[in-house]
Design a protein around this motif. Structure first.
Motif, PDB file in Angstrom:
ATOM      1  N   ALA A 248     -55.232  58.023  -4.403  1.00 18.57           N
ATOM      2  CA  ALA A 248     -55.667  56.915  -3.546  1.00 18.57           C
ATOM      3  C   ALA A 248     -56.883  56.245  -4.139  1.00 18.57           C
ATOM      4  CB  ALA A 248     -55.998  57.462  -2.162  1.00 18.57           C
TER       5      ALA A 248
ATOM      6  N   LYS B 149     -51.547  58.049  -2.497  1.00 14.80           N
ATOM      7  CA  LYS B 149     -50.807  56.895  -1.993  1.00 14.80           C
ATOM      8  C   LYS B 149     -49.351  57.006  -2.421  1.00 14.80           C
ATOM      9  CE  LYS B 149     -54.533  53.473  -1.720  1.00 14.80           C
ATOM     10  NZ  LYS B 149     -55.009  52.150  -2.172  1.00 14.80           N
TER      11      LYS B 149
ATOM     12  N   TYR C 183     -45.851  58.634  -6.201  1.00 17.46           N
ATOM     13  CA  TYR C 183     -47.183  59.005  -5.693  1.00 17.46           C
ATOM     14  C   TYR C 183     -48.246  58.807  -6.761  1.00 17.46           C
ATOM     15  CZ  TYR C 183     -44.125  61.509  -2.436  1.00 17.46           C
ATOM     16  OH  TYR C 183     -43.149  61.854  -1.532  1.00 17.46           O
TER      17      TYR C 183
ATOM     18  N   ALA D  62     -50.475  62.689   0.989  1.00 17.79           N
ATOM     19  CA  ALA D  62     -50.245  61.300   1.399  1.00 17.79           C
ATOM     20  C   ALA D  62     -50.659  61.114   2.852  1.00 17.79           C
ATOM     21  CB  ALA D  62     -48.778  60.931   1.202  1.00 17.79           C
TER      22      ALA D  62
ATOM     23  N   GLY E 265     -54.313  60.791   3.093  1.00 16.17           N
ATOM     24  CA  GLY E 265     -54.874  59.614   2.439  1.00 16.17           C
ATOM     25  C   GLY E 265     -55.418  59.893   1.059  1.00 16.17           C
TER      26      GLY E 265
END
Length: 222
Positions: A222, A204, A219, A198, A201
């Motif tokens: 991304a 997310k 979670y 996270a 990046g």
């Protein structure tokens, strides 16, 4: 640049055709055969001597992990990329243990396959270099997607990190507890990996509210 040859193994003719067309769009790669069963895959590897096998897990006569094990058991070090809808932690672990170069979850976009083929090509060329390899060439061999092996915080292993990312590979959203159950690690460990990604990046995170108690942190890729 010398072309690398690819054998596509999938029991679905249409899927095999799509994957073959994807491979043919990548410079430096050429499909030399297609197989729909484990037995045919082993026979075609022996006959065609490809540089890389795109190997499905779910085959009608045996699973792809068994094909991988038989290849390695016979001393065949052909490159293998698992291309499958299977995302169980045990299957991912077995693929890692069998020396699979990559593990790509279906369905996927062309760019997902292209990046992994490019990485495989870099590693293959580094291994084929004459004489000793320098650090950059060695990094190309060991980096899953090129650009050097990821440096993880102390106490985190690359093998477990790969399993955590594989658990989220198809867009699944998980809590740390759910991820821990899928991968087979503690919730605290799963949270450490998820929070690491996270922060980068790659993953997310969001808070899910509802019911009594603290909101749950979840979670997804991304």
């Amino acid at each position: 640049m010398e072309e690398l040859t690819v054998l596509v193994v999938d029991d679905d003719f249409m899927v095999a055709s799509i994957h073959s067309r994807f491979v043919e769009r990548v410079d430096g790669f050429r499909v030399v055969g297609v197989a729909a069963t484990a037995a045919a895959a082993l026979a075609e590897v022996e006959r065609l001597r490809p540089d890389l096998v795109l190997l499905d897990v779910h085959l009608p006569d045996a699973d792809g992990i068994e094909v991988l094990r038989q290849l390695r058991g016979s001393g065949n070090d052909v490159g293998v990329m698992m291309v499958t809808a299977a995302r169980e932690a045990d299957t991912v672990r077995a693929a890692v243990a069998g020396g699979a170069a990559h593990y790509l979850v279906k369905p996927f976009e062309f760019e997902d396959l292209r990046s992994r083929l490019d990485a495989f090509g870099r590693a293959h060329r580094a291994l084929a270099s004459v004489g000793g390899a320098d650090q950059a060439e060695i990094d190309a061999v060991f980096a899953p997607l090129g650009g050097g092996r990821e440096v993880l915080p102390k106490g985190l292993s690359q093998e477990t990190a790969d399993l955590v990312l594989a658990a989220l590979a198809d867009g699944t959203e998980l809590s740390a507890a759910e991820c821990a159950e899928v991968v087979g690690i503690s919730r605290v460990s799963a949270r450490r990996y998820l929070e690491h990604y996270a922060g980068l990046g790659t993953v997310k995170a969001r808070l899910q509210y509802g019911g009594a108690g603290r909101p749950e942190r979840r979670y997804r890729p991304a």
